[in-house]
Design an enzyme around this catalytic site. Structure first.
Site, PDB file in Angstrom:
ATOM      1  CG  ASN A   1     -32.956 -28.272 -50.647  1.00  9.12           C
ATOM      2  OD1 ASN A   1     -32.235 -28.463 -49.668  1.00  9.12           O
ATOM      3  ND2 ASN A   1     -32.719 -28.830 -51.829  1.00  9.12           N
TER       4      ASN A   1
ATOM      5  CG  HIS B   1     -32.603 -33.288 -48.328  1.00  9.96           C
ATOM      6  ND1 HIS B   1     -32.454 -32.066 -47.705  1.00  9.96           N
ATOM      7  CD2 HIS B   1     -32.339 -33.078 -49.645  1.00  9.96           C
ATOM      8  CE1 HIS B   1     -32.113 -31.168 -48.611  1.00  9.96           C
ATOM      9  NE2 HIS B   1     -32.039 -31.748 -49.793  1.00  9.96           N
TER      10      HIS B   1
ATOM     11  CB  CYS C   1     -28.871 -31.858 -50.193  1.00 13.14           C
ATOM     12  SG  CYS C   1     -29.094 -30.283 -51.030  1.00 13.14           S
TER      13      CYS C   1
HETATM   14  N1  ACO Z   1     -42.615 -21.291 -61.687  1.00  8.62           N
HETATM   15  C1  ACO Z   1     -43.383 -21.552 -62.762  1.00  8.62           C
HETATM   16  N2  ACO Z   1     -43.005 -22.396 -63.735  1.00  8.62           N
HETATM   17  C2  ACO Z   1     -41.801 -22.976 -63.627  1.00  8.62           C
HETATM   18  C3  ACO Z   1     -40.941 -22.739 -62.543  1.00  8.62           C
HETATM   19  C4  ACO Z   1     -41.381 -21.859 -61.535  1.00  8.62           C
HETATM   20  N3  ACO Z   1     -40.663 -21.563 -60.452  1.00  8.62           N
HETATM   21  N4  ACO Z   1     -39.823 -23.455 -62.718  1.00  8.62           N
HETATM   22  C5  ACO Z   1     -39.945 -24.127 -63.871  1.00  8.62           C
HETATM   23  N5  ACO Z   1     -41.153 -23.843 -64.421  1.00  8.62           N
HETATM   24  C6  ACO Z   1     -41.725 -24.328 -65.674  1.00  8.62           C
HETATM   25  C7  ACO Z   1     -40.701 -24.873 -66.630  1.00  8.62           C
HETATM   26  O1  ACO Z   1     -40.134 -23.844 -67.386  1.00  8.62           O
HETATM   27  C8  ACO Z   1     -41.515 -25.831 -67.455  1.00  8.62           C
HETATM   28  O2  ACO Z   1     -42.222 -25.083 -68.416  1.00  8.62           O
HETATM   29  P1  ACO Z   1     -42.448 -25.671 -69.903  1.00  8.62           P
HETATM   30  O3  ACO Z   1     -43.235 -26.927 -69.708  1.00  8.62           O
HETATM   31  O4  ACO Z   1     -43.172 -24.569 -70.567  1.00  8.62           O
HETATM   32  O5  ACO Z   1     -41.068 -25.931 -70.432  1.00  8.62           O
HETATM   33  C9  ACO Z   1     -42.535 -26.386 -66.458  1.00  8.62           C
HETATM   34  O6  ACO Z   1     -42.580 -25.433 -65.380  1.00  8.62           O
HETATM   35  C10 ACO Z   1     -42.185 -27.741 -65.917  1.00  8.62           C
HETATM   36  O7  ACO Z   1     -40.830 -27.718 -65.512  1.00  8.62           O
HETATM   37  P2  ACO Z   1     -40.135 -28.957 -64.858  1.00  8.62           P
HETATM   38  O8  ACO Z   1     -38.705 -28.637 -64.604  1.00  8.62           O
HETATM   39  O9  ACO Z   1     -40.438 -30.184 -65.654  1.00  8.62           O
HETATM   40  O10 ACO Z   1     -40.916 -29.051 -63.469  1.00  8.62           O
HETATM   41  P3  ACO Z   1     -40.843 -30.154 -62.375  1.00  8.62           P
HETATM   42  O11 ACO Z   1     -42.187 -30.637 -62.070  1.00  8.62           O
HETATM   43  O12 ACO Z   1     -39.771 -31.179 -62.687  1.00  8.62           O
HETATM   44  O13 ACO Z   1     -40.349 -29.337 -61.104  1.00  8.62           O
HETATM   45  C11 ACO Z   1     -38.386 -28.946 -59.787  1.00  8.62           C
HETATM   46  C12 ACO Z   1     -39.084 -28.675 -61.098  1.00  8.62           C
HETATM   47  C13 ACO Z   1     -39.275 -28.467 -58.658  1.00  8.62           C
HETATM   48  C14 ACO Z   1     -37.075 -28.192 -59.763  1.00  8.62           C
HETATM   49  C15 ACO Z   1     -38.143 -30.465 -59.651  1.00  8.62           C
HETATM   50  O14 ACO Z   1     -37.542 -30.958 -60.840  1.00  8.62           O
HETATM   51  C16 ACO Z   1     -37.269 -30.836 -58.494  1.00  8.62           C
HETATM   52  O15 ACO Z   1     -37.660 -30.696 -57.355  1.00  8.62           O
HETATM   53  N6  ACO Z   1     -36.089 -31.407 -58.760  1.00  8.62           N
HETATM   54  C17 ACO Z   1     -35.188 -31.861 -57.712  1.00  8.62           C
HETATM   55  C18 ACO Z   1     -34.392 -30.705 -57.191  1.00  8.62           C
HETATM   56  C19 ACO Z   1     -33.672 -31.083 -55.927  1.00  8.62           C
HETATM   57  O16 ACO Z   1     -34.209 -31.762 -55.104  1.00  8.62           O
HETATM   58  N7  ACO Z   1     -32.416 -30.676 -55.731  1.00  8.62           N
HETATM   59  C20 ACO Z   1     -31.763 -31.049 -54.506  1.00  8.62           C
HETATM   60  C21 ACO Z   1     -30.362 -31.086 -54.611  1.00  8.62           C
HETATM   61  S1  ACO Z   1     -29.697 -29.488 -54.453  1.00  8.62           S
HETATM   62  C22 ACO Z   1     -28.123 -29.625 -53.774  1.00  8.62           C
HETATM   63  O17 ACO Z   1     -27.595 -30.688 -53.537  1.00  8.62           O
HETATM   64  C23 ACO Z   1     -27.374 -28.374 -53.553  1.00  8.62           C
END
Ligand code: ACO
Length: 328
Positions: free
Chosen positions: A285, A255, A114
């Site tokens: 993204n 980004h 990314c």
């Molecule tokens: N819909 C509903 N619930 C969900 C979803 C979804 N799509 N995805 C996860 N949950 C649930 C989880 O299971 C968890 O449930 P639990 O509490 O019962 O266990 C809860 O939601 C919270 O999950 P978290 O993973 O803690 O949620 P978070 O607020 O951290 O958001 C996210 C997740 C959006 C993926 C975030 O961590 C994020 O943006 N991370 C960075 C990702 C990124 O930017 N990657 C870029 C690099 S990619 C590359 O280089 C190719």
């Protein structure tokens, strides 16, 4: 005065097909509300079966070249930031060279996930500053949806396809151009985002690849924590090294990975909301594509004008991250 890599023109491409949060609700256990609150995303663009990363790169580069007014023969180099090239080799940049008839150009891809555009812009501008090239097309393009697991709700909501391209020209006696770049990597983050099968460790179809992942894996929480710190740090370091302050930044084009990551980075640098460019709601993204796509839209909507200072920052698998300061 030394040579600067000045932006002559910008181009873009996004596929027609739209994947909305409502569509994702039908595919995995998720909701529009959860996705919007946690990421800021509402829809994203998805390549058709016949569209590939080179489709995006070629279209974006073609538009940028046309808008620059340069002839194809004038281009010395194509640098494409991508991790989803059509094939392992030849490079996606080679497809661009052929499609646009860039008969005098060298061509290469840069793999920094990314942060692909941050890195490819650094390479392209450095080649100009070093006198190895006069005019360079720098591209950021990815088609992550080709490698997305649409049964994994924690990743499939995030990714979309698209990209953009800049035409750079070496100019002297100008205050415009790429002012400064910082690049970083922490390989300890390798386990946090990967695509196992397809490389030389787990070649596709081999015995070693059996039971290995063929789609993107990501530990979202680890990446989130890292990104919040890395985005802010990279901007601060870039400004410091350039001898500039945040007040001098007219527009911030980060980004587009998660709106909460962007907001905390902007806060850390002290940038007001009206200086932060966002299109994450429309595209999700798009990996290496997101920053040049943002630059394109910012210019087309009049938010980015000649002479303005724009700061870009990105992070991705590696983990890698970096930032550029450009006087547009
Ligand atoms: N819909 C509903 N619930 C969900 C979803 C979804 N799509 N995805 C996860 N949950 C649930 C989880 O299971 C968890 O449930 P639990 O509490 O019962 O266990 C809860 O939601 C919270 O999950 P978290 O993973 O803690 O949620 P978070 O607020 O951290 O958001 C996210 C997740 C959006 C993926 C975030 O961590 C994020 O943006 N991370 C960075 C990702 C990124 O930017 N990657 C870029 C690099 S990619 C590359 O280089 C190719």
């Amino acid at each position: 005065m030394s040579t600067r890599a000045v932006v002559l023109a910008v181009g873009h491409y996004t596929p027609e097909r739209v994947l909305t949060n409502a569509d994702l609700e039908k595919m995995v256990d998720t909701s529009d509300e959860w996705i919007v609150q946690r990421t800021g995303m509402r829809e994203r663009r998805v390549c058709s079966e016949n569209e590939t990363t080179s489709t995006i790169a070629i279209a974006a580069a073609r538009e940028a070249l046309e808008r620059s007014g340069l002839a194809p023969e004038a281009i010395d180099l194509v640098v494409c930031g991508t991790v989803t090239g059509d094939m392992w080799f030849p490079s996606t940049a080679a497809h661009v060279q052929r499609a646009l008839g860039l008969v005098n150009a060298g061509a290469m891809d840069v793999g920094a996930a990314c942060a692909g555009f941050i890195y490819s812009l650094s390479v392209g501008s450095a080649m100009i500053e070093a006198g190895h090239a006069k005019r360079v097309i720098v591209i950021g393009a990815d088609a992550l949806t080709k490698f997305t697991d649409y049964t994994d709700r924690s990743t499939c909501i995030l990714f979309g396809d698209g990209g953009g391209a800049l035409v750079l020209e070496g100019q002297e006696n100008t205050d415009r151009g790429v002012l400064h770049t910082v690049l970083f990597c922490d390989g300890n983050g390798i386990p946090h985002i990967d695509l196992e099968v397809g490389g030389s460790r787990f070649p596709a179809g081999s015995r070693q690849a059996e039971g290995r992942r063929t789609k993107i894996y990501m530990n979202g929480n680890e990446v989130y924590r890292f990104a919040v710190k890395a985005m802010g740090d990279a901007c601060v370091r870039c400004l410091e090294q350039a001898g500039m302050s945040a007040d001098e930044v007219d527009l911030f084009v980060p980004h587009q990975a998660n709106i909460r990551i962007i907001e905390s980075a902007a806060k850390r640098i002290g940038l007001p909301d009206d200086k932060v460019f966002l299109n994450i709601d429309k595209y999700g993204n798009t990996s290496g594509g997101s920053i040049p796509l943002g630059l394109y839209e910012a210019e087309r909507t009049g938010r980015l004008r000649k002479g303005m200072v724009v700061m870009t920052v990105g992070f991705g698998a590696g983990l890698v991250w970096g930032a550029n300061l450009i006087r547009w």
